[in-house]
Design an enzyme around this catalytic site. Structure first.
Site, PDB file in Angstrom:
ATOM      1  N   HIS A 132      43.422  27.277  34.671  1.00  0.00           N
ATOM      2  CA  HIS A 132      43.718  28.308  33.675  1.00  0.00           C
ATOM      3  C   HIS A 132      44.832  27.748  32.775  1.00  0.00           C
ATOM      4  CE1 HIS A 132      45.497  32.152  32.285  1.00  0.00           C
ATOM      5  NE2 HIS A 132      44.354  32.723  32.602  1.00  0.00           N
ATOM      6  N   ASP A 209      48.050  27.458  41.969  1.00  0.00           N
ATOM      7  CA  ASP A 209      47.791  28.725  41.305  1.00  0.00           C
ATOM      8  C   ASP A 209      46.881  29.541  42.222  1.00  0.00           C
ATOM      9  OD1 ASP A 209      46.666  30.758  39.814  1.00  0.00           O
ATOM     10  OD2 ASP A 209      46.353  29.552  38.020  1.00  0.00           O
ATOM     11  N   GLN A 212      43.393  33.523  41.731  1.00  0.00           N
ATOM     12  CA  GLN A 212      42.004  33.896  42.066  1.00  0.00           C
ATOM     13  C   GLN A 212      41.694  33.720  43.549  1.00  0.00           C
ATOM     14  OE1 GLN A 212      39.941  35.397  40.093  1.00  0.00           O
ATOM     15  NE2 GLN A 212      40.969  35.098  38.144  1.00  0.00           N
ATOM     16  N   LYS A 235      45.675  41.345  40.376  1.00  0.00           N
ATOM     17  CA  LYS A 235      44.388  40.813  40.851  1.00  0.00           C
ATOM     18  C   LYS A 235      44.172  41.109  42.335  1.00  0.00           C
ATOM     19  CE  LYS A 235      44.406  37.247  37.412  1.00  0.00           C
ATOM     20  NZ  LYS A 235      43.489  37.213  36.288  1.00  0.00           N
ATOM     21  N   CYS A 373      40.480  31.725  29.285  1.00  0.00           N
ATOM     22  CA  CYS A 373      41.748  30.968  29.291  1.00  0.00           C
ATOM     23  C   CYS A 373      41.595  29.661  30.042  1.00  0.00           C
ATOM     24  CB  CYS A 373      42.892  31.791  29.885  1.00  0.00           C
ATOM     25  SG  CYS A 373      43.281  33.236  28.930  1.00  0.00           S
TER      26      CYS A 373
HETATM   27  N1  PMP Z   1      45.556  31.562  36.840  1.00  0.00           N
HETATM   28  C1  PMP Z   1      44.306  31.990  37.044  1.00  0.00           C
HETATM   29  C2  PMP Z   1      43.376  31.135  37.856  1.00  0.00           C
HETATM   30  C3  PMP Z   1      43.896  33.213  36.522  1.00  0.00           C
HETATM   31  O1  PMP Z   1      42.649  33.636  36.728  1.00  0.00           O
HETATM   32  C4  PMP Z   1      44.810  33.983  35.785  1.00  0.00           C
HETATM   33  C5  PMP Z   1      44.403  35.315  35.174  1.00  0.00           C
HETATM   34  N2  PMP Z   1      43.198  35.286  34.464  1.00  0.00           N
HETATM   35  C6  PMP Z   1      46.100  33.505  35.607  1.00  0.00           C
HETATM   36  C7  PMP Z   1      46.438  32.291  36.150  1.00  0.00           C
HETATM   37  C8  PMP Z   1      47.129  34.247  34.826  1.00  0.00           C
HETATM   38  O2  PMP Z   1      47.484  35.412  35.501  1.00  0.00           O
HETATM   39  P1  PMP Z   1      48.411  36.489  34.813  1.00  0.00           P
HETATM   40  O3  PMP Z   1      47.811  36.775  33.478  1.00  0.00           O
HETATM   41  O4  PMP Z   1      48.361  37.648  35.744  1.00  0.00           O
HETATM   42  O5  PMP Z   1      49.782  35.895  34.700  1.00  0.00           O
END
Ligand code: PMP
Length: 416
Positions: A132, A209, A212, A235, A373
């Site tokens: 991401h 990270d 997910q 999440k 993203c």
């Molecule tokens: N990393 C991953 C793998 C994600 O899926 C996401 C959210 N789509 C994020 C980071 C960012 O998370 P947040 O917007 O809650 O900071």
């Protein structure tokens, strides 16, 4: 082909779980809602909604600095939430749990605090191709500041990390490996324990990270031996605006704070400041008390259900979705890793993803379309965007049938 049974796991009562999420019980464009966008943000169970509501109705006051009853109550609940999160990822101590606004802020905290203190000119930072943006851009910013280099760990056509290329890159003695546990655009589950072992042998730290992974599987940061692990409350069925940075105490202790202000100090004079102990050293200002409490309740909720049962249930629903996708010649699935969690990212021949998303919404089916993203993933597959159905604990096979009924409608429309 429709399989009606939801009795996938004897311990997992899907009907009762669905009933605990009030937002699921509504009609969208005249159809009962099928929510397949939990990867972007999960719906909230009653226990979380009620905990936040109860806190604001009864207990709200600022934490840590008050002697009056409400401040004490708020502090007790806020501190207890940290212990819930500690249990959730099996951290050795609640001092290793830093509250942030989410995964993004947690990863930026590591890049800016640990990174600025430890990265120097000429250093290599390894970042996987399936990240991401929030686990790419902070490292690019750090690299630009320090004249360091971000190097890509590639993946293959199935969306599986190229471990041979990774091992080769480790020979360059990188300082950091930034890697997602589960890839948000593909669902790939990376072999994190092995990645950590290899990275440590090469002298690198691992920043994972967990945005997910934490909703879908049991995570044990001690067993993984990972150095930093970031995730988001929203999440894991908790509130938005709150998240977690887990860090090994020895690393966090040695790191400078990244924001200054209230709560992160022991004493301040114009001659200098003594910083507070962990975790408060990294939590300047009034925290997001209500949402931290809600996130703790969400973590307890998942632990009560059991992450193994959650994983087994979702895996079964995902396998069903993949088997239905395999019947469609017009459908291309992105991400075919053997170890895959909760995500079906796809294209339909001749149809733009945004049209798919809009037409599915008209049938009450919520999916996400776009680059998620993860633009490097889109570039790898040569597409501008995909349509992504992502699973939560409340999804069942009927939801997948509704998705494919919707896809039938889309194809009828575009084949006319
Ligand atoms: N990393 C991953 C793998 C994600 O899926 C996401 C959210 N789509 C994020 C980071 C960012 O998370 P947040 O917007 O809650 O900071």
């Amino acid at each position: 082909m429709a399989i009606a049974s939801n009795k996938l796991n004897a311990d997992f009562d899907i009907d009762s779980i669905r009933g605990q999420f009030p937002a699921l019980d509504q009609k969208v464009h005249g159809h009962s809602l099928v929510y397949l966008d939990s990867g972007a943000s999960a719906q909230k169970p009653n226990v979380v909604i009620e905990a936040v509501d109860h806190y604001y109705r009864n207990d709200h006051s600022n934490v840590h600095r008050g002697v009056h009853t409400l401040s004490e109550r708020a502090t007790v609940k806020y501190d207890a939430s940290r212990v819930s999160i500690q249990k959730f990822v099996n951290a050795a101590s609640d001092r290793e749990i830093i509250y942030t606004s989410g995964t993004t802020e947690a990863l930026n905290l590591v890049a800016q605090s640990w990174g600025r203190a430890n990265i120097k000119e000429g250093d290599d930072l390894l970042v996987s191709e399936m990240e991401h943006h929030s686990n790419i851009v902070p490292w690019q910013m750090l690299a630009a500041e320090k004249s360091a280099t971000v190097r890509k760990i590639p993946m293959d056509q199935d969306g599986v990390l190229d471990m041979q290329a990774f091992k080769k890159l480790l020979e360059g003695k990188p300082r950091v490996v930034a890697i997602t546990h589960v890839a948000n655009a593909l669902g790939t589950v990376n072999p994190l324990a092995e990645i950590v072992r290899l990275a440590h042998d090469a002298g690198a730290i691992v920043v994972a990270d967990g945005a997910q992974s934490t909703p879908h599987m049991s995570v044990d940061v001690q067993a993984l031996d990972v150095d930093f692990y970031a995730f988001s409350g929203h999440k894991i069925y908790g509130p938005t605006g709150i998240g977690v940075l887990y860090g090994k105490e020895s690393l966090l202790d040695a790191m400078p704070p990244w924001q200054g202000g209230g709560d992160m100090i022991k004493s301040v004079t114009f001659d200098g400041t003594i910083y507070n102990d962990l975790p408060f050293k990294f939590e300047a200002g009034t925290p997001n008390i209500a949402d931290a409490i809600g996130m703790g309740v969400a973590a307890d909720y998942l632990l009560d259900i059991g992450l193994e049962a959650v994983a087994a249930h979702e895996h079964s629903v995902l396998s069903y979705a993949l088997s239905r996708a395999a019947e469609r010649s017009e459908m291309t699935v992105f991400g075919n890793a053997p170890d895959k969690a909760g995500i079906l990212s796809f294209a339909l021949e001749g149809v733009h993803p945004h049209d798919i998303g809009t037409m599915l919404d008209h049938q009450g089916v919520a999916v996400r379309t776009g680059h998620h993203c993860a633009q490097p993933v889109m570039q790898f597959f040569g597409v501008p965007a995909t349509t992504r159905a992502s699973l939560g604990i409340y999804n069942n096979r009927q939801d997948i049938d509704r998705l494919f009924d919707g896809i039938d409608e889309v194809m009828k429309m575009f084949r006319r």
